[in-house]
Design a protein around this motif. Structure first.
Motif, mmCIF file in Angstrom:
data_model
loop_
_atom_site.group_PDB
_atom_site.id
_atom_site.type_symbol
_atom_site.label_atom_id
_atom_site.label_comp_id
_atom_site.label_asym_id
_atom_site.label_seq_id
_atom_site.Cartn_x
_atom_site.Cartn_y
_atom_site.Cartn_z
ATOM 1 N N LEU A 9 1.513 74.037 16.991
ATOM 2 C CA LEU A 9 1.436 75.376 17.605
ATOM 3 C C LEU A 9 1.982 75.425 19.035
ATOM 4 C CD1 LEU A 9 0.586 78.314 17.316
ATOM 5 C CD2 LEU A 9 -1.752 77.662 17.921
ATOM 6 N N ASN A 10 1.837 74.327 19.795
ATOM 7 C CA ASN A 10 2.351 74.397 21.178
ATOM 8 C C ASN A 10 3.752 73.792 21.314
ATOM 9 O OD1 ASN A 10 1.827 71.697 21.008
ATOM 10 N ND2 ASN A 10 0.406 71.585 22.738
ATOM 11 N N GLY A 11 4.415 73.543 20.197
ATOM 12 C CA GLY A 11 5.788 73.010 20.242
ATOM 13 C C GLY A 11 6.808 74.133 20.387
ATOM 14 N N ARG A 12 8.080 73.733 20.484
ATOM 15 C CA ARG A 12 9.149 74.753 20.598
ATOM 16 C C ARG A 12 9.119 75.719 19.420
ATOM 17 N NH1 ARG A 12 11.691 70.231 23.114
ATOM 18 N NH2 ARG A 12 11.612 69.243 21.090
ATOM 19 N N MET A 13 9.001 75.158 18.205
ATOM 20 C CA MET A 13 8.973 76.021 17.019
ATOM 21 C C MET A 13 7.641 76.753 16.899
ATOM 22 S SD MET A 13 11.758 76.316 15.527
ATOM 23 C CE MET A 13 11.039 77.221 14.164
ATOM 24 N N CYS A 34 -2.245 70.868 17.173
ATOM 25 C CA CYS A 34 -1.200 70.274 18.023
ATOM 26 C C CYS A 34 -1.841 69.292 18.985
ATOM 27 C CB CYS A 34 -0.429 71.347 18.790
ATOM 28 S SG CYS A 34 -1.455 72.458 19.748
ATOM 29 N N LYS A 35 -1.003 68.456 19.589
ATOM 30 C CA LYS A 35 -1.494 67.539 20.609
ATOM 31 C C LYS A 35 -1.691 68.334 21.900
ATOM 32 C CE LYS A 35 0.328 63.165 19.066
ATOM 33 N NZ LYS A 35 1.289 62.095 19.310
ATOM 34 N N ALA A 36 -2.698 67.946 22.667
ATOM 35 C CA ALA A 36 -2.953 68.632 23.936
ATOM 36 C C ALA A 36 -1.783 68.365 24.885
ATOM 37 C CB ALA A 36 -4.248 68.117 24.539
ATOM 38 N N THR A 89 9.066 70.337 9.257
ATOM 39 C CA THR A 89 9.185 69.040 9.939
ATOM 40 C C THR A 89 10.272 68.197 9.276
ATOM 41 O OG1 THR A 89 6.850 69.110 10.476
ATOM 42 C CG2 THR A 89 7.871 66.941 10.539
ATOM 43 N N THR A 90 11.009 67.424 10.067
ATOM 44 C CA THR A 90 12.040 66.546 9.517
ATOM 45 C C THR A 90 11.713 65.089 9.848
ATOM 46 O OG1 THR A 90 13.404 66.690 11.509
ATOM 47 C CG2 THR A 90 13.816 68.328 9.780
ATOM 48 N N GLY A 91 12.472 64.164 9.246
ATOM 49 C CA GLY A 91 12.340 62.747 9.582
ATOM 50 C C GLY A 91 11.413 61.972 8.649
ATOM 51 N N ASN A 114 16.076 72.960 7.000
ATOM 52 C CA ASN A 114 16.640 74.032 7.824
ATOM 53 C C ASN A 114 16.320 75.369 7.156
ATOM 54 O OD1 ASN A 114 18.490 75.918 9.062
ATOM 55 N ND2 ASN A 114 19.429 74.122 9.983
ATOM 56 N N PHE A 115 15.609 76.208 7.884
ATOM 57 C CA PHE A 115 15.160 77.476 7.300
ATOM 58 C C PHE A 115 16.116 78.630 7.568
ATOM 59 C CE2 PHE A 115 11.158 75.302 6.621
ATOM 60 C CZ PHE A 115 10.721 75.893 5.440
ATOM 61 N N SER A 116 17.306 78.362 8.111
ATOM 62 C CA SER A 116 18.220 79.486 8.349
ATOM 63 C C SER A 116 18.945 79.844 7.054
ATOM 64 C CB SER A 116 19.214 79.159 9.461
ATOM 65 O OG SER A 116 20.426 78.688 8.933
HETATM 66 P P1 NAD Z 1 8.281 69.864 19.559
HETATM 67 O O1 NAD Z 1 8.282 68.445 20.022
HETATM 68 O O2 NAD Z 1 8.584 70.934 20.537
HETATM 69 O O3 NAD Z 1 6.845 70.187 18.928
HETATM 70 C C1 NAD Z 1 6.160 69.282 18.071
HETATM 71 C C2 NAD Z 1 4.775 69.837 17.803
HETATM 72 O O4 NAD Z 1 4.095 68.968 16.905
HETATM 73 C C3 NAD Z 1 3.897 69.935 19.074
HETATM 74 O O5 NAD Z 1 3.073 71.077 18.988
HETATM 75 C C4 NAD Z 1 3.041 68.669 18.981
HETATM 76 O O6 NAD Z 1 1.796 68.782 19.648
HETATM 77 C C5 NAD Z 1 2.829 68.584 17.476
HETATM 78 N N1 NAD Z 1 2.513 67.213 17.049
HETATM 79 C C6 NAD Z 1 3.290 66.101 17.174
HETATM 80 N N2 NAD Z 1 2.647 65.019 16.680
HETATM 81 C C7 NAD Z 1 1.440 65.468 16.245
HETATM 82 C C8 NAD Z 1 0.331 64.839 15.632
HETATM 83 N N3 NAD Z 1 0.311 63.513 15.380
HETATM 84 N N4 NAD Z 1 -0.741 65.601 15.284
HETATM 85 C C9 NAD Z 1 -0.743 66.933 15.542
HETATM 86 N N5 NAD Z 1 0.284 67.595 16.129
HETATM 87 C C10 NAD Z 1 1.365 66.853 16.472
HETATM 88 O O7 NAD Z 1 9.275 69.917 18.314
HETATM 89 P P2 NAD Z 1 10.031 71.194 17.670
HETATM 90 O O8 NAD Z 1 11.380 71.346 18.277
HETATM 91 O O9 NAD Z 1 9.100 72.353 17.631
HETATM 92 O O10 NAD Z 1 10.293 70.627 16.202
HETATM 93 C C11 NAD Z 1 9.221 70.221 15.372
HETATM 94 C C12 NAD Z 1 9.772 69.685 14.058
HETATM 95 O O11 NAD Z 1 10.449 70.731 13.365
HETATM 96 C C13 NAD Z 1 10.801 68.559 14.198
HETATM 97 O O12 NAD Z 1 10.610 67.641 13.131
HETATM 98 C C14 NAD Z 1 12.136 69.270 14.069
HETATM 99 O O13 NAD Z 1 13.174 68.413 13.607
HETATM 100 C C15 NAD Z 1 11.772 70.302 13.036
HETATM 101 N N6 NAD Z 1 12.620 71.486 12.998
HETATM 102 C C16 NAD Z 1 12.927 71.965 11.755
HETATM 103 C C17 NAD Z 1 13.630 73.134 11.616
HETATM 104 C C18 NAD Z 1 13.845 73.691 10.231
HETATM 105 O O14 NAD Z 1 14.478 74.758 10.075
HETATM 106 N N7 NAD Z 1 13.320 73.034 9.195
HETATM 107 C C19 NAD Z 1 14.080 73.824 12.751
HETATM 108 C C20 NAD Z 1 13.756 73.326 14.011
HETATM 109 C C21 NAD Z 1 13.009 72.144 14.124
#
Ligand code: NAD
Length: 258
Positions: A9-13, A34-36, A89-91, A114-116
């Motif tokens: 939730l607090n990540g870029r996406m 999400c991680k704090a 999530t990827t990887g 990729n969701f586009s």
């Molecule tokens: P980010 O680093 O900004 O955010 C990651 C989020 O995951 C953070 O909120 C973090 O706290 C949380 N997180 C990480 N490890 C955790 C754990 N062990 N337990 C709980 N929460 C955890 O990354 P982002 O740019 O938001 O991208 C996230 C993922 O989405 C990546 O794998 C990226 O490749 C993927 N992504 C996919 C698409 C798609 O269309 N499928 C598009 C963009 C990004």
């Protein structure tokens, strides 16, 4: 009303998903994991935990954009409580992918690198081009921002898989990634990957079909992460109430005809 939980939730996406969900009257984010550290989206007052297993509020659908280890913990929880999961999530390694398939026997799941909409049209075009240009050398080039942790990108691998499907081969048998040093000549039929990382590049992918005297290029450039959030939220709405299965984004977006 469809109740949504966001993993990451607090990540870029996560921030993008928060905004996108707020556009729908019949969607409500009820919890997050999400991680704090980084700030939560503005105005967020829902239950947020560091571990999915700590959640007291259960959603109808989880949308996950986090890291593979968080996704795997999510799948255990979602299977236990019969909650649909959209995975962005990827990887994932092979064991992770197998766990996702296994979970989809219990709950409805969509996994997409990729969701586009544009990228998914590109995948269909690459599959066709790879079949027709069967003896052209295929190289996949991708570029992403400096914070990305995995390479090749999940989307680049999806492009490789689409091409491999078009050529009726297994990607793992023909994939060449991270060339460096004296690599020898290019093997006929191989699919090469190259990754660029820097700055704030949202995501760029090119499939180069290189022949003798010509080259065909198919590509996609993302200029905003909003496209991924739009696709993921659309997918969550589609997945709500579906039977257990690993659905493809082609099915969700109605691209089966391409
Ligand atoms: P980010 O680093 O900004 O955010 C990651 C989020 O995951 C953070 O909120 C973090 O706290 C949380 N997180 C990480 N490890 C955790 C754990 N062990 N337990 C709980 N929460 C955890 O990354 P982002 O740019 O938001 O991208 C996230 C993922 O989405 C990546 O794998 C990226 O490749 C993927 N992504 C996919 C698409 C798609 O269309 N499928 C598009 C963009 C990004």
């Amino acid at each position: 009303m469809i109740k949504v939980g966001i993993i990451g939730l607090n990540g870029r996406m996560g921030h993008m998903l928060w905004q996108e969900c707020s556009r729908y009257e019949d969607l409500k984010i009820v919890c997050g994991v999400c991680k704090a550290g980084p700030a939560l989206p503005q105005g967020c007052e829902v239950e947020v935990k560091e571990q999915v297993s700590e959640l007291k509020t259960l959603p109808d659908v989880f949308i996950d954009f986090s890291r593979p280890e968080a996704t795997l913990a999510l799948l255990d929880f979602a299977c236990e409580h019969k909650i649909a999961v959209v995975i962005g999530t990827t990887g994932f390694d092979e064991a992770g992918k197998a766990r996702i398939s296994q979970a989809a026997e219990v709950i409805p799941v969509v996994l997409a690198a990729n969701f586009s909409v544009g990228v998914n049209v590109l995948l269909s075009l690459v599959e066709k081009a790879a079949a027709i240009l069967a003896d052209y050398d295929l190289e996949i080039v991708e570029a992403h921002h400096k914070h990305k942790v995995d390479a090749p990108s999940g989307t680049a691998l999806a492009i490789g898989q689409a091409a491999a499907a078009g050529r009726k081969v297994e990607l793992k048998d023909v994939m060449v990634s991270g060339r460096d040093g004296i690599t020898g000549e290019r093997q006929p039929g191989s699919i090469g990957f190259a990754a660029i990382r820097g700055g704030d590049i949202v995501g760029e992918h090119q499939a180069l079909f290189c022949g003798e005297g010509e080259r065909v290029e198919l590509g996609h450039i993302a200029t905003s992460r909003a496209i991924f959030a739009q696709g993921a939220v659309k997918t969550a709405r589609w997945l709500f109430g579906k039977a257990p299965k690993l659905y493809t984004l082609k099915e969700v977006l109605g691209l089966d005809r391409l």
